[in-house]
Design a protein around this motif. Structure first.
Motif, PDB file in Angstrom:
ATOM      1  N   GLN A   1      -0.846   3.912  -1.154  1.00 10.49           N
ATOM      2  CA  GLN A   1       0.533   3.467  -1.337  1.00 10.49           C
ATOM      3  C   GLN A   1       1.217   3.573   0.028  1.00 10.49           C
TER       4      GLN A   1
ATOM      5  N   GLN B   1      -0.871   4.870  -9.939  1.00 12.10           N
ATOM      6  CA  GLN B   1      -1.444   4.227  -8.752  1.00 12.10           C
ATOM      7  C   GLN B   1      -2.239   5.236  -7.938  1.00 12.10           C
TER       8      GLN B   1
ATOM      9  N   GLN C   1       5.703  -2.370  -2.873  1.00 10.85           N
ATOM     10  CA  GLN C   1       4.296  -2.578  -3.188  1.00 10.85           C
ATOM     11  C   GLN C   1       4.210  -2.809  -4.683  1.00 10.85           C
TER      12      GLN C   1
ATOM     13  N   LEU D   1       3.835   5.169 -10.215  1.00  7.15           N
ATOM     14  CA  LEU D   1       3.419   5.683  -8.913  1.00  7.15           C
ATOM     15  C   LEU D   1       2.264   6.672  -9.085  1.00  7.15           C
TER      16      LEU D   1
ATOM     17  N   TYR E   1      -3.219  -1.735  -4.192  1.00  9.19           N
ATOM     18  CA  TYR E   1      -3.794  -0.753  -3.291  1.00  9.19           C
ATOM     19  C   TYR E   1      -3.819  -1.357  -1.899  1.00  9.19           C
TER      20      TYR E   1
ATOM     21  N   THR F   1      -3.439   7.760  -0.254  1.00  8.63           N
ATOM     22  CA  THR F   1      -3.039   7.357  -1.600  1.00  8.63           C
ATOM     23  C   THR F   1      -3.159   5.853  -1.816  1.00  8.63           C
TER      24      THR F   1
ATOM     25  N   ALA G   1       2.686  -2.840  -8.070  1.00  9.39           N
ATOM     26  CA  ALA G   1       1.584  -2.205  -8.799  1.00  9.39           C
ATOM     27  C   ALA G   1       0.876  -3.179  -9.733  1.00  9.39           C
TER      28      ALA G   1
ATOM     29  N   PRO H   1       7.545   0.717  -4.954  1.00  7.09           N
ATOM     30  CA  PRO H   1       7.960   1.981  -5.557  1.00  7.09           C
ATOM     31  C   PRO H   1       9.316   2.400  -4.998  1.00  7.09           C
TER      32      PRO H   1
END
Ligand code: ATP
Ligand code: MG
Lengths: 579, 467
Positions: free
Chosen positions: A211, A242, A499, A239, A508, A209, A501, A422
């Motif tokens: 993430q 992303q 993280q 989320l 990423y 992902t 976004a 997140p």
């Protein structure tokens, strides 16, 4: 498909209660048949039949429809046209195109996509072959890069007697004849019926992902399913966006189900601007967007998630890995509830119909990795947001969904409130795919993967316990060993789990960099423990400036392991100097 | 519609709550507009909620008191309820149904438009961008309102949310283009209504504001209509005429209660706290009537204001609102008790679209960094405050004590402001800087070092003067 079409049944409206219309006299009508209501021919779907009264949910604003108005059956279940032209475009809940030129969505729009566009078809089969559903007939290139495989639709079988040469052709015109059936590049499919495949495929394959908190702690395999529950503003949409942008699937079906219009245009703009690291083309070219925002007709919201999965299965059948994002399944469940309430069905929990659990189970069951009819491998992964009223995770949709998915990525209000994004909670989340993934990782040479994950989870759990102690007695009262645990856990949260976004450098994160960041924190943690065991005070360690460690995730590009290694080495050197 | 003479039915089968059931109708469609004439000659307005065979259930906006079953006459228009739209509403003060209460003639518009509106194609939207300057430091500085956004105010009974809404309506502005305000008040007391009219008088007289007031003594069900009327007028000004329009709707909890009343009268299965299961969709049908379009230069921005019963943010009205809007501004009792106006609770507030409305060419280059730093510092200050409860202020390090001073300075110098004081973005941001410079310099990592040095130099004389 022979003989004259049977005369289509027609009847009259008896009652109109918002989007629910009772019809009498529709002889021979079947469940899920589509009907055209009133002069404007508004689309509706029969969802219950009681004696001679059939009840339709209407996919349009039906103001002005009156008892006595005529209703005609269309003689098919709620179906969509699958073919080239889906990728990169936006549709409503029943797959009618949403072209940007049309500003206001008045009732009675046509449901026929522009069929007159031609596609460049390249044949890939030979006349005389015996073909079955799923066999490859030819190819069409979509956008710059995407290979759209034209297959024999499920259920059709026979000798290929005609096949168009390489040429430009309309999607709705025959390009082949299989047995006695003309086949074109597109075909109709009823959205509520899962498309057939040969077999479920058991070999786990990672879905990356990008993430960190997901890939490192709550990972998912292709063909699996995940639920993202969380109160408003906890970050469900971000989320999921992303994941839509960065996960390594080949096709994304993004279903905005009863959510905001501004969010849809936001994700569309982003996808148009970002480029796909695999193909270099814009990410939008791998995405089908289904937008049935909260102010669009409620009942089409109910249909939208089935439309989304049917589109996903269509690409799966070509041998692609597809991810379906559904934001939010709670709005779909509310449409079910509204219908139930308007038809006086006996409510089960909180007014939802008793069929809620089975409907959820059937929906998530359409996820899976399969050997397709054509013999290739493809998958549908379903990731559904859940919006629990009042953030209450025991409410029916959240609780029932949890039973049927393999991963839960639960978003926590306190974390979001503290701007820890997140906001994936380490108390409420789980992944039932993690063992399988540990196996895949270890087969690929990373035998420590599961151990690192376990260490990180243990550190988070221990810190959680200690934090509740600190609230009672203050941090100063803790033994040094426990104080450094808190420090390590803080570093883990800041430099790995969080993280941003909105940050180009961090939105990423590549796989190797993810591992490097986690290894760095675990190494520092180990060193912390050694130092306190050797009598260095926790205070001394608390005073160390480790801002560079916390910022390491933003250093260098998404794949830049060297930047992380450099920061780790210098941090460890500082620690060494203390010992 | 004047071109068709509608059939009029005499007599009704039953009447109860806001509902009137008319029998022997034919050809009456769902959601049709109805005119109800009482034996006194008084006319009321209604809409068809349900039609079944020859029965029509009509919701009467002015309520059913005084309606007698055999004398009442009901005519159906053949169209959904429509209102005239046009700039004629600007400068006028009307009740919750759009009838003038300013002594002027009835408002006539350019043409008629359905009050329920038509959904905007999401693919035809344009992402909200550019700020609206409200003149309120806390909002402009920390939760900037972006044109095309819906940003609610969550409040509690007894807090000055109506005053804040009126102040924003009176002083908000944009840097370019026409800017208009539509203010819809639902269920407010007469005293509040009068106070609001006073605050808005100047703007109304200059022809930039349309005001709709449904007071607490007006018919409850009328409140279902008021926001729809306001939004229909606003959509026309924004999307047909290309203006920037700000709609304030206060109090949405009163609105939702009216929806609940209609639902109860219909005997619908109640959901949480008696509100109908479709409250989410109903609220969304209002809140989504906002944004920007690719084809129009205009924008429609919403500030819905609501009160949280018992201060409960999980109550259905704030909860469902939060699920539809793009952030929230939260007012708190605690700030009020410290005498701060507006009682803005920064840590609970967020403008999700802020980043599209601030920055170099929009507000100021340092805006995002300043607000990020303020938020980070406030959340640390909160931890320090909790710690203080445990160890006492004397147990704090110098660094931590600086955070307490910062939080106080922010409250008094930045958040707190006068009820008719409008501040520029520059003024607001400088006030935030003043508080930030009280923090240990090493902690101000989000700020640009040059900006920081400049502000520290500015503060120097003041801090030297301090004992
Ligand atoms: N990963 C992230 N990085 C930065 N900011 C984030 C992140 N996740 C969430 N946020 C912040 O939280 C806000 C709300 O996020 P989001 O819209 O995803 O919430 P949501 O759970 O979908 O809410 P709703 O249920 O109301 O739709 C965003 O606008 C953003 O400010
Ligand atoms: Mg969301």
């Amino acid at each position: 498909m022979s003989g004259a079409p049977a005369a289509l049944a027609s009847g009259t409206v008896r009652r109109v209660n918002g989007p629910v219309v009772d019809v009498v006299g529709l002889d021979g009508v079947a469940m899920f048949d589509v009907v055209a209501i009133g002069e404007a021919g508004l689309a509706g779907e029969i969802v219950s039949i009681d004696g001679d009264v059939a009840t339709a949910q209407v996919y349009e604003y039906d103001g002005g429809v009156a008892p006595g108005d005529r209703v005609t059956s269309r003689g098919e279940q709620l179906s969509i046209t699958l073919g080239p032209g889906l990728l990169g475009h936006v549709f409503d809940g029943i797959l009618r195109p949403l072209e940007p030129e049309v500003v206001w969505l008045a009732a009675g729009r046509s449901d026929n996509p522009a069929a007159d566009t031609t596609r460049h078809f390249t044949p890939a089969a030979s006349v005389g072959e015996h073909l079955t559903g799923g066999a490859l007939l030819g190819r069409v290139t979509e956008g710059e890069h995407f290979e759209h495989r034209v297959l024999v639709p499920p259920g059709i079988e026979g000798i290929l007697t005609q096949l168009a040469p390489e040429s430009d052709a309309r999607a709705d015109q025959p390009i082949a004849r299989v047995g006695d059936v003309d086949v074109s590049m597109s075909h109709r499919w009823p959205v509520r019926v899962p498309r057939p495949a040969r077999a479920r495929d058991r070999e786990p394959r990672l879905l990356r992902t990008g993430q960190r908190v997901l890939d490192l702690l709550y990972p998912i395999v292709r063909g699996s399913s995940a639920s993202v529950p969380g109160g408003f503003g906890t970050g469900k949409t971000l989320l999921q966006q992303q994941i839509a942008k960065w996960c390594d699937a080949e096709v994304i079906v993004y279903v905005g189900c009863g959510e905001r219009g501004n969010e849809m245009i936001d994700v569309l703009d982003d996808l148009a601007q970002l480029s796909d690291p695999r193909t270099g083309g814009p990410l939008r070219e791998r995405t089908v967007c289904i937008a049935n925002t909260s102010n669009m007709p409620v009942m089409a919201r109910e249909a939208s998630i089935y439309t989304g999965v049917a589109v996903a299965e269509y690409f799966r059948d070509m041998g692609y890995d597809v991810v379906v994002i559904a934001d939010s399944t709670s709005r779909w469940a509310e449409a079910l509830r509204e219908f139930a309430s308007r038809t006086n069905q006996l409510p089960a929990e909180e007014g939802y119909p008793a069929t809620l659990a089975s409907a959820l189970a059937a929906f998530y069951e359409r996820a899976g990795s399969f050997t397709t009819l054509g013999g290739s491998r493809g998958s549908v992964t379903i990731i559904g947001a859940v919006s629990p009223p009042g953030g209450d995770l025991t409410e029916p949709v959240t609780a029932q969904t949890r039973r049927f998915v393999r991963c839960v990525w639960s978003l926590d209000r306190d974390l979001a409130y503290a701007r820890h994004y997140p906001a994936v909670s380490w108390n409420e989340s789980f992944s039932r795919d993690s063992d399988a993934i540990a196996g895949v990782r270890s087969a690929a040479g990373d035998t420590q993967w599961a151990e690192r994950r376990a260490l990180a989870l243990a550190l988070l759990a221990e810190a959680e316990r200690l934090e509740s102690l600190v609230e009672l007695v203050g941090a100063a009262a803790l033994p040094d060993r426990q104080r450094v645990m808190l420090r390590s856990a803080k570093l883990l949260k800041e430099s790995v789990l969080q993280q941003d976004a909105m940050s180009d450098a961090d939105a990423y994160c590549g796989e190797a960099k993810q591992q490097a960041l986690l290894e760095m924190i675990l190494a520092i943690h180990e060193r912390f423990l050694e130092l306190v065991d050797h009598g260095v005070s926790a205070e001394r360690l608390d005073e160390l400036d480790l801002a560079r460690v916390s910022a390491a995730r933003e250093s260098g590009g998404a794949e830049d392991v060297a930047a992380v290694t450099a920061i780790r080495d210098s941090a460890l050197a500082t620690l060494k100097a203390i010992g | 519609m004047i071109d068709e003479i509608p059939v009029e039915y005499t007599g009704a089968r039953s009447v109860g709550g806001p509902l009137l059931i008319v029998q022997d109708v034919s050809g009456v469609g769902w959601d049709e507009d109805a005119t109800i004439t009482l034996d006194t000659g008084e006319q009321r307005h209604g809409v068809v909620l349900d039609v079944s065979d020859d029965l029509a259930v009509v919701q009467v906006f002015e309520g059913t008191s005084g309606i007698s079953l055999d004398k009442v006459r009901v005519a159906f228009s053949g169209t959904p309820m429509r209102v005239p739209v046009g700039p004629q509403w600007l400068g006028r003060v009307c009740n919750g149904r759009g009838e003038p209460i300013d002594g002027g003639p009835p408002v006539r518009g350019d043409h008629l438009v359905a009050v329920n509106g038509v959904p905007i194609n999401p693919a035809a939207r344009q992402l909200p961008r550019d700020p609206i300057v409200t003149g309120i430091s806390a909002i402009d500085g920390l939760t900037t309102l972006v044109r095309g956004q819906k940003l609610p105010i969550f409040s509690v009974g007894g807090l000055p949310h109506l005053e804040l809404a009126a102040q924003i309506a009176a002083q908000a502005r944009v840097a370019d283009g026409a800017f208009q305000i539509v203010f819809a008040a639902m269920g407010v007391t007469h005293a509040d209504a009068d106070a609001t009219r006073d605050v808005l008088e100047e703007r109304s007289e200059s022809g930039d504001l349309a005001l709709f007031i449904n007071t607490a003594s007006d018919p409850v069900v009328e409140r279902v209509l008021t926001p729809r009327l306001a939004l229909t007028v606003a959509e026309h000004l924004a999307f047909e005429r290309g203006g920037h329009v700000l709609v304030l709707m206060c109090d949405m909890t009163s609105y939702a209660e009216a929806v609940r009343e209609v639902s109860a009268a219909r005997g619908e299965v109640p959901g949480r706290q008696g509100y109908p299961g479709y409250l989410f969709s109903d609220l969304a049908s209002l809140y989504e009537r906002c944004g920007r379009l690719q084809v129009s230069p205009g924008s429609l921005t919403q500030i819905p204001v609501l009160t949280m019963p018992a201060g409960d943010i999980t109550h259905p009205v704030p909860d469902l609102t939060g699920y539809i809007t793009e952030g929230q501004i939260v007012l708190s009792q605690e700030m009020q008790s410290r005498n701060v106006y507006p009682p803005f609770d920064a840590l609970s507030s967020l403008s999700r679209l802020m980043r599209h409305g601030v920055g170099r060419d929009l507000t100021r280059a340092d805006h995002m960094a300043v607000s990020g730093q303020v938020y980070a510092a406030l959340s640390h200050a909160r931890q320090v405050r909790e710690l203080t409860d445990l160890v006492g202020e004397s147990g704090l390090g110098e660094g931590d004590r600086a955070y307490l001073r910062f939080a106080d300075a922010l409250e008094t110098g930045f958040v707190n402001q006068g009820r008719s004081e409008g501040r520029s973005i520059d003024d607001s941001l400088e006030r935030a800087w003043t508080a930030l410079t009280l923090l240990p310099v090493g902690d101000l990592s989000r700020l640009d070092p040059d900006d920081l040095a400049r502000h520290l130099a500015l503060q120097l004389p003041a801090s030297e003067a301090a004992p």
